[in-house]
Design a protein around this motif. Structure first.
Motif, PDB file in Angstrom:
ATOM      1  N   ALA A  97     -24.999 -29.245 -14.893  1.00  0.00           N
ATOM      2  CA  ALA A  97     -24.202 -29.917 -13.875  1.00  0.00           C
ATOM      3  C   ALA A  97     -23.940 -31.369 -14.247  1.00  0.00           C
ATOM      4  N   GLU A  98     -22.713 -31.801 -13.945  1.00  0.00           N
ATOM      5  CA  GLU A  98     -22.334 -33.218 -14.019  1.00  0.00           C
ATOM      6  C   GLU A  98     -21.877 -33.590 -12.624  1.00  0.00           C
ATOM      7  N   MET A  99     -22.519 -34.637 -12.049  1.00  0.00           N
ATOM      8  CA  MET A  99     -22.447 -34.802 -10.603  1.00  0.00           C
ATOM      9  C   MET A  99     -22.101 -36.218 -10.141  1.00  0.00           C
ATOM     10  N   GLY A 100     -21.076 -36.773 -10.673  1.00  0.00           N
ATOM     11  CA  GLY A 100     -20.554 -38.003 -10.091  1.00  0.00           C
ATOM     12  C   GLY A 100     -21.287 -39.255 -10.528  1.00  0.00           C
ATOM     13  N   GLY A 101     -20.765 -40.392 -10.088  1.00  0.00           N
ATOM     14  CA  GLY A 101     -21.364 -41.667 -10.464  1.00  0.00           C
ATOM     15  C   GLY A 101     -20.940 -42.787  -9.536  1.00  0.00           C
ATOM     16  N   LYS A 102     -21.759 -43.801  -9.477  1.00  0.00           N
ATOM     17  CA  LYS A 102     -21.420 -45.066  -8.821  1.00  0.00           C
ATOM     18  C   LYS A 102     -21.592 -46.120  -9.892  1.00  0.00           C
ATOM     19  N   ASN A 103     -20.518 -46.313 -10.655  1.00  0.00           N
ATOM     20  CA  ASN A 103     -20.633 -46.879 -11.993  1.00  0.00           C
ATOM     21  C   ASN A 103     -20.427 -48.401 -12.008  1.00  0.00           C
ATOM     22  N   PRO A 104     -21.440 -49.141 -12.445  1.00  0.00           N
ATOM     23  CA  PRO A 104     -21.378 -50.596 -12.414  1.00  0.00           C
ATOM     24  C   PRO A 104     -20.739 -51.191 -13.661  1.00  0.00           C
ATOM     25  N   VAL A 105     -20.119 -52.343 -13.468  1.00  0.00           N
ATOM     26  CA  VAL A 105     -19.641 -53.173 -14.573  1.00  0.00           C
ATOM     27  C   VAL A 105     -20.208 -54.576 -14.358  1.00  0.00           C
ATOM     28  N   ILE A 106     -20.978 -55.046 -15.314  1.00  0.00           N
ATOM     29  CA  ILE A 106     -21.555 -56.387 -15.253  1.00  0.00           C
ATOM     30  C   ILE A 106     -20.647 -57.348 -16.008  1.00  0.00           C
ATOM     31  N   VAL A 107     -20.345 -58.479 -15.392  1.00  0.00           N
ATOM     32  CA  VAL A 107     -19.531 -59.517 -16.038  1.00  0.00           C
ATOM     33  C   VAL A 107     -20.287 -60.832 -15.931  1.00  0.00           C
ATOM     34  N   THR A 108     -20.593 -61.433 -17.071  1.00  0.00           N
ATOM     35  CA  THR A 108     -21.328 -62.702 -17.070  1.00  0.00           C
ATOM     36  C   THR A 108     -20.397 -63.859 -17.396  1.00  0.00           C
ATOM     37  N   GLU A 109     -20.908 -65.049 -17.242  1.00  0.00           N
ATOM     38  CA  GLU A 109     -20.080 -66.249 -17.401  1.00  0.00           C
ATOM     39  C   GLU A 109     -19.574 -66.460 -18.819  1.00  0.00           C
ATOM     40  N   THR A 110     -20.173 -65.782 -19.792  1.00  0.00           N
ATOM     41  CA  THR A 110     -19.710 -65.928 -21.177  1.00  0.00           C
ATOM     42  C   THR A 110     -18.683 -64.874 -21.570  1.00  0.00           C
ATOM     43  N   ALA A 111     -18.303 -64.018 -20.634  1.00  0.00           N
ATOM     44  CA  ALA A 111     -17.380 -62.924 -20.937  1.00  0.00           C
ATOM     45  C   ALA A 111     -15.958 -63.432 -21.110  1.00  0.00           C
ATOM     46  N   ASP A 112     -15.159 -62.642 -21.819  1.00  0.00           N
ATOM     47  CA  ASP A 112     -13.706 -62.823 -21.857  1.00  0.00           C
ATOM     48  C   ASP A 112     -13.168 -62.226 -20.550  1.00  0.00           C
ATOM     49  N   ILE A 113     -12.817 -63.088 -19.600  1.00  0.00           N
ATOM     50  CA  ILE A 113     -12.447 -62.632 -18.267  1.00  0.00           C
ATOM     51  C   ILE A 113     -11.166 -61.802 -18.290  1.00  0.00           C
ATOM     52  N   ASP A 114     -10.228 -62.171 -19.145  1.00  0.00           N
ATOM     53  CA  ASP A 114      -8.996 -61.391 -19.215  1.00  0.00           C
ATOM     54  C   ASP A 114      -9.285 -59.978 -19.713  1.00  0.00           C
ATOM     55  N   ALA A 115     -10.108 -59.855 -20.740  1.00  0.00           N
ATOM     56  CA  ALA A 115     -10.464 -58.526 -21.252  1.00  0.00           C
ATOM     57  C   ALA A 115     -11.246 -57.737 -20.213  1.00  0.00           C
ATOM     58  N   THR A 147     -15.513 -52.779  -5.504  1.00  0.00           N
ATOM     59  CA  THR A 147     -16.154 -53.931  -4.871  1.00  0.00           C
ATOM     60  C   THR A 147     -16.560 -54.916  -5.956  1.00  0.00           C
ATOM     61  N   ILE A 148     -16.476 -56.198  -5.620  1.00  0.00           N
ATOM     62  CA  ILE A 148     -16.955 -57.245  -6.524  1.00  0.00           C
ATOM     63  C   ILE A 148     -18.049 -58.009  -5.801  1.00  0.00           C
ATOM     64  N   SER A 149     -19.220 -58.036  -6.409  1.00  0.00           N
ATOM     65  CA  SER A 149     -20.391 -58.684  -5.818  1.00  0.00           C
ATOM     66  C   SER A 149     -20.879 -59.806  -6.710  1.00  0.00           C
ATOM     67  N   LYS A 150     -21.190 -60.930  -6.100  1.00  0.00           N
ATOM     68  CA  LYS A 150     -21.737 -62.066  -6.843  1.00  0.00           C
ATOM     69  C   LYS A 150     -23.265 -61.960  -6.844  1.00  0.00           C
ATOM     70  N   VAL A 151     -23.849 -62.022  -8.029  1.00  0.00           N
ATOM     71  CA  VAL A 151     -25.303 -62.018  -8.178  1.00  0.00           C
ATOM     72  C   VAL A 151     -25.713 -63.262  -8.951  1.00  0.00           C
ATOM     73  N   GLU A 152     -26.914 -63.727  -8.764  1.00  0.00           N
ATOM     74  CA  GLU A 152     -27.315 -65.031  -9.291  1.00  0.00           C
ATOM     75  C   GLU A 152     -27.447 -65.053 -10.807  1.00  0.00           C
ATOM     76  N   THR A 153     -28.008 -64.008 -11.378  1.00  0.00           N
ATOM     77  CA  THR A 153     -28.285 -64.013 -12.810  1.00  0.00           C
ATOM     78  C   THR A 153     -27.938 -62.662 -13.435  1.00  0.00           C
ATOM     79  N   PHE A 154     -27.887 -62.652 -14.759  1.00  0.00           N
ATOM     80  CA  PHE A 154     -27.709 -61.399 -15.480  1.00  0.00           C
ATOM     81  C   PHE A 154     -28.831 -60.425 -15.152  1.00  0.00           C
ATOM     82  N   GLN A 155     -30.054 -60.912 -15.035  1.00  0.00           N
ATOM     83  CA  GLN A 155     -31.176 -60.043 -14.703  1.00  0.00           C
ATOM     84  C   GLN A 155     -30.992 -59.400 -13.328  1.00  0.00           C
ATOM     85  N   ASP A 156     -30.483 -60.178 -12.375  1.00  0.00           N
ATOM     86  CA  ASP A 156     -30.207 -59.622 -11.048  1.00  0.00           C
ATOM     87  C   ASP A 156     -29.127 -58.537 -11.126  1.00  0.00           C
ATOM     88  N   ALA A 157     -28.118 -58.781 -11.953  1.00  0.00           N
ATOM     89  CA  ALA A 157     -27.042 -57.800 -12.107  1.00  0.00           C
ATOM     90  C   ALA A 157     -27.580 -56.502 -12.699  1.00  0.00           C
TER      91      ALA A 157
END
Length: 510
Positions: free
Chosen positions: A269-287, A408-418
């Motif tokens: 079985a393959e049964m769905g996802g709630k799939n996160p994307v982490i974006v940090t301050e050093t990321a290429d925001i456009d990409a 949804t876009i959520s602000k978290v304090e640190t990469f570790q929190d994300a």
């Protein structure tokens, strides 16, 4: 060579089909067609006032007949060497190319997905046939000589089929996801009963027709149609295993049922996802913005692999919200026949539209920032793509799978929190990160709890898994076996191991 569709020829075929009478597909058992049971019609989600296909609801007795028929034919099929089974199945590759336009028309009127998404689905079937038949052709894929062999005795381990698998298919990829499971089961030597989605019976029928072109034993592959009742009947039948793609709640109920008898039966079985994307301050925001848009809104968000929850550190938050918001406003949803400029089509049903509206109202009532794209005019099951920003990462909107064109876009304090928040859900299918730090990328790879993960994915944040290029499957509540589709261990799940020891050269036996 990939599948490509001529947009003009495609539009003409779809227009003809929309003007024709609905195609009512039969159950097929032992090569015979059955038109038994009440008919359920499938509407075109782009034009819901038009019925385009339909199928009869299979009775419990008909489902049992399909299982018994598959079991009888499976005995012959199991005796066929794996390399010969692979050669027969591989014939299907030419069949896919020859029928690509027909399949595309079915997908257009039953799912409404874009041309690009349709091409990808049809091509995925070609990929399954190619990849899986290549694995099955390897001489040691199902048989392995053991070290215990000596001059007097030989030991080997062999994978033997379970018997008969049932395959229960979803609406969003009614051809590809039915085909992948079914091809795996058949190559491993099993018989098969397919239960299609009632929201795509004509598309699901294409999988039976694919097998019918392979010169397999009559009755090895059978197909029945309908809603929940035939699916439950199949799970309750004298089946040896189930292949399932769908929600975690339904998948887990099947697993519990097939574990409750005198012995445990396999559920792949393959049964769905709630799939996160982490974006940090050093990321290429456009990409990152570009990748998030593709992953979130392809197929109008109706993908288990869709990136749906974005976790960003404070210094990246404002720029990311702006970047994603601008891109979502530029997306074009619409009728697939309007050409390749259409990014995605409608939702699958009025129920999905109602759920979308309830979810959006929840976000607005909570006071979150809502950025909306445009909704096409007309009576189709369309919904505007939406970004919901400022959502706490532990809010229901950010934790529950919605299967809708929203993120949804959520602000978290640190990469570790994300990273902690990304893992703090029961599902674990796909995940992605955009970062400029090698240390963060490595820690993400080491600690993220998901089966398919991307680092700085070009053009896609969490998706893009194609046969022969990547494997696909989930961890935790997103998968049942830990083995992934398109991978070399996938076929082996449809068989069980038997170790054999016998005299070398069968000495003393006549």
């Amino acid at each position: 060579m990939n599948i490509t569709i001529d947009p003009h020829e495609f539009a003409s075929k779809v227009a003809d089909q929309r003007g024709a009478e609905p195609v009512i597909v039969p159950h097929v058992i032992g090569g015979a067609e059955y038109f038994d049971g009440p008919i359920t019609l499938r509407e075109d989600p782009t034009y819901p006032d038009r019925s385009v296909s339909g199928a009869h609801e299979a009775s419990d007795e008909l489902v049992q007949k399909a299982v018994a028929t598959a079991r009888s034919a499976q005995r012959e099929w199991e005796s066929v060497p794996a390399v010969e089974r692979a050669a027969k199945v591989r014939v299907g590759i030419d069949y896919v190319f020859a029928n690509a336009l027909d399949w595309s028309t079915r997908l257009a009127v039953e799912t409404g997905k874009s041309i690009a998404a349709i091409e990808a689905e049809v091509d995925e079937v070609r990929g399954f046939l190619d990849v899986y038949s290549s694995f099955a052709s390897e001489p040691d894929h199902f048989v392995d000589e053991l070290n215990g062999s000596d001059e007097f005795m030989t030991s080997e381990t062999i994978l033997r089929p379970y018997g008969v698998f049932g395959v229960i298919t979803p609406f969003n990829y009614p051809i590809a996801l039915a085909a992948g499971l079914s091809i795996g089961a058949v190559l491993a030597g099993n018989g098969l009963v397919i239960k299609t989605s009632h929201q795509g019976p004509w598309s699901g029928q294409a999988v039976y027709e694919l097998f019918a072109a392979m010169d397999l034993p009559v009755g090895l592959v059978n197909i029945v149609h309908g809603g929940d009742a035939p699916a439950k009947a199949l799970v309750s039948a004298e089946i040896d295993g189930i292949g399932f793609t769908g929600s975690a709640s339904v998948g887990h109920s099947i697993i519990r049922q097939l574990s409750s008898g005198p012995f445990v039966k396999p559920v792949i079985a393959e049964m769905g996802g709630k799939n996160p994307v982490i974006v940090t301050e050093t990321a290429d925001i456009d990409a990152a913005s570009k990748g998030i848009i593709y992953s979130a809104y392809d197929l109008a968000g109706q993908k288990c692999s869709s990136g749906s929850r974005i976790l960003t550190t404070p210094d990246a938050y404002d720029a990311l919200v702006q970047g994603v918001g601008e891109r979502v406003k530029a997306l074009r949803f619409g009728d697939t026949v309007e050409g390749r400029e259409v990014f995605a089509g409608p939702l699958t049903s009025q129920e999905a539209v109602d759920r979308y509206e309830r979810t959006l109202a929840m976000a607005q009532e909570a006071g979150f920032t809502v950025i909306s794209g445009s909704r096409p005019e007309g009576k189709g099951y369309f919904a505007a793509p939406v970004v919901i920003a400022g959502v706490p990462e532990d809010h229901d909107l950010a934790r529950n799978e919605h299967f809708l064109p929203l993120i949804t876009i959520s602000k978290v304090e640190t990469f570790q929190d994300a990273l902690k928040a990304a893992n703090d859900v029961s599902l674990g299918l796909t995940a992605g990160i955009f970062t400029g730090k090698l240390a963060e990328a490595n820690e993400f790879l080491d600690r993220i709890e998901a089966g398919c993960i991307n680092v700085n994915g070009r053009g896609h944040a969490t998706t893009g898994f194609l046969p022969g290029k990547q494997t696909f499957g989930g961890w935790k509540a997103s998968g049942s076996t830990g083995k992934q589709g398109y991978g070399k261990w996938y076929l082996q799940q449809f068989a069980r191991e038997q170790t054999r020891k016998f005299p070398a050269g069968y000495a003393g036996l006549s």
